[in-house]
Scaffold this motif. Sequence first.
Motif, PDB file in Angstrom:
ATOM      1  N   GLY A  99      51.279 -66.185 -17.176  1.00 27.70           N
ATOM      2  CA  GLY A  99      52.176 -65.140 -16.711  1.00 27.70           C
ATOM      3  C   GLY A  99      52.889 -65.463 -15.423  1.00 27.70           C
ATOM      4  O   GLY A  99      52.321 -66.039 -14.493  1.00 27.70           O
ATOM      5  N   ALA A 100      54.162 -65.053 -15.375  1.00 26.70           N
ATOM      6  CA  ALA A 100      54.990 -65.344 -14.212  1.00 26.70           C
ATOM      7  C   ALA A 100      54.533 -64.589 -12.975  1.00 26.70           C
ATOM      8  O   ALA A 100      54.965 -64.922 -11.874  1.00 26.70           O
ATOM      9  N   ASP A 101      53.680 -63.597 -13.125  1.00 25.64           N
ATOM     10  CA  ASP A 101      53.236 -62.848 -11.958  1.00 25.64           C
ATOM     11  C   ASP A 101      51.873 -63.302 -11.451  1.00 25.64           C
ATOM     12  O   ASP A 101      51.347 -62.736 -10.509  1.00 25.64           O
ATOM     13  N   THR A 102      51.289 -64.307 -12.092  1.00 20.89           N
ATOM     14  CA  THR A 102      49.970 -64.757 -11.641  1.00 20.89           C
ATOM     15  C   THR A 102      50.111 -65.675 -10.439  1.00 20.89           C
ATOM     16  O   THR A 102      51.118 -66.362 -10.275  1.00 20.89           O
ATOM     17  N   GLU A 103      49.073 -65.711  -9.619  1.00 18.62           N
ATOM     18  CA  GLU A 103      49.121 -66.523  -8.408  1.00 18.62           C
ATOM     19  C   GLU A 103      48.962 -67.991  -8.739  1.00 18.62           C
ATOM     20  O   GLU A 103      48.070 -68.378  -9.495  1.00 18.62           O
ATOM     21  N   ALA A 104      49.803 -68.799  -8.151  1.00 20.87           N
ATOM     22  CA  ALA A 104      49.685 -70.247  -8.251  1.00 20.87           C
ATOM     23  C   ALA A 104      48.982 -70.762  -7.004  1.00 20.87           C
ATOM     24  O   ALA A 104      49.331 -70.388  -5.890  1.00 20.87           O
TER      25      ALA A 104
ATOM     26  N   TYR B  32      60.188 -61.322 -10.246  1.00 19.60           N
ATOM     27  CA  TYR B  32      58.982 -61.289  -9.435  1.00 19.60           C
ATOM     28  C   TYR B  32      59.300 -62.016  -8.125  1.00 19.60           C
ATOM     29  O   TYR B  32      60.006 -63.010  -8.119  1.00 19.60           O
ATOM     30  N   PHE B  34      57.795 -63.446  -4.244  1.00 20.04           N
ATOM     31  CA  PHE B  34      56.594 -63.937  -3.573  1.00 20.04           C
ATOM     32  C   PHE B  34      56.942 -64.368  -2.151  1.00 20.04           C
ATOM     33  O   PHE B  34      58.065 -64.796  -1.867  1.00 20.04           O
ATOM     34  N   TYR B  36      55.107 -67.111   0.464  1.00 19.16           N
ATOM     35  CA  TYR B  36      54.073 -68.104   0.685  1.00 19.16           C
ATOM     36  C   TYR B  36      54.129 -68.556   2.140  1.00 19.16           C
ATOM     37  O   TYR B  36      55.199 -68.575   2.764  1.00 19.16           O
ATOM     38  N   LYS B  49      52.850 -60.639  -3.213  1.00 18.15           N
ATOM     39  CA  LYS B  49      53.793 -60.739  -4.323  1.00 18.15           C
ATOM     40  C   LYS B  49      54.225 -59.364  -4.779  1.00 18.15           C
ATOM     41  O   LYS B  49      53.473 -58.385  -4.668  1.00 18.15           O
ATOM     42  N   THR B  51      55.488 -57.401  -8.149  1.00 22.09           N
ATOM     43  CA  THR B  51      55.548 -57.561  -9.602  1.00 22.09           C
ATOM     44  C   THR B  51      55.916 -56.248 -10.273  1.00 22.09           C
ATOM     45  O   THR B  51      55.361 -55.901 -11.309  1.00 22.09           O
ATOM     46  N   SER B  94      60.569 -65.663  -9.302  1.00 20.11           N
ATOM     47  CA  SER B  94      60.148 -66.197 -10.586  1.00 20.11           C
ATOM     48  C   SER B  94      60.721 -65.306 -11.674  1.00 20.11           C
ATOM     49  O   SER B  94      60.797 -64.090 -11.492  1.00 20.11           O
ATOM     50  N   GLY B  98      57.668 -65.848 -19.313  1.00 18.96           N
ATOM     51  CA  GLY B  98      57.333 -67.255 -19.389  1.00 18.96           C
ATOM     52  C   GLY B  98      56.628 -67.768 -18.158  1.00 18.96           C
ATOM     53  O   GLY B  98      55.927 -67.041 -17.463  1.00 18.96           O
ATOM     54  N   GLN B 100      55.721 -69.466 -14.480  1.00 21.42           N
ATOM     55  CA  GLN B 100      56.082 -69.139 -13.104  1.00 21.42           C
ATOM     56  C   GLN B 100      56.796 -70.325 -12.480  1.00 21.42           C
ATOM     57  O   GLN B 100      56.225 -71.034 -11.662  1.00 21.42           O
TER      58      GLN B 100
END
Lengths: 115, 114
Positions: A99-104, B32, B34, B36, B49, B51, B94, B98, B100
């Motif tokens: 998912g595009a909203d998950t933390e990388a 989305y 973010f 960092y 973030k 969302t 993002s 699909g 990220q």
Amino acid sequence: GAGVSQSPSNKVTEKGKDVELRCDPISGHTALYWYRQSLGQGLEFLIYFQGNSAPDKSGLPSDRFSAERTGGSVSTLTIQRTQQEDSAVYLCASSPAQGADTEAFFGQGTRLTVV
Amino acid sequence: AQSVTQLGSHVSVSEGALVLLRCNYSSSVPPYLFWYVQYPNQGLQLLLKYTSAATLVKGINGFEAEFKKSETSFHLTKPSAHMRDAAEYFCAVSPLQGAQKLVFGQGTRLTINP
């Protein structure tokens, strides 16, 4: 380990040589990303792996760049016939889901210097 | 295509002062978003973030950011700066679907003056 591990931390190579950069993602993370951080271009997406799916290579700057991910875990980014403009910090990231909203979660990077 | 603009490549504030780092995005639909942080010789760490839930997002280390659709902005703030906040901060977007594939701004280097 607890985090994303990249090796080597620093690499100096001569122009024209090939280099391999390694990334060990967090155990169990299915998604893996490579980014490049350079002075002129900032942070750029390079390539994305998700499970056993075909990788998204849309960010690779040229056909000298390639990457693979073996067994859904460790990834290697290969740069052939390195050029000076390839000098940058190469960052690897992994995430537990697509998912595009998950933390990388990012590794500390490999600083590549081409001389 | 999505893009991110961070106004100010370098921001300097006094310890205890308000921190405001600006970020504007360009996207056909709200993406989305973010923030960092990158400390010297370290990788990127997620601060917070957005969302599409609450427009005011609280993150780690006392930072927060507010999503304003009308202004296409996602500015990062902290009421009182600490010396340990000195770092480089990156805003990123993002796509909603699909992978990220983050698109980053150019970064803002925050300096804290004692």
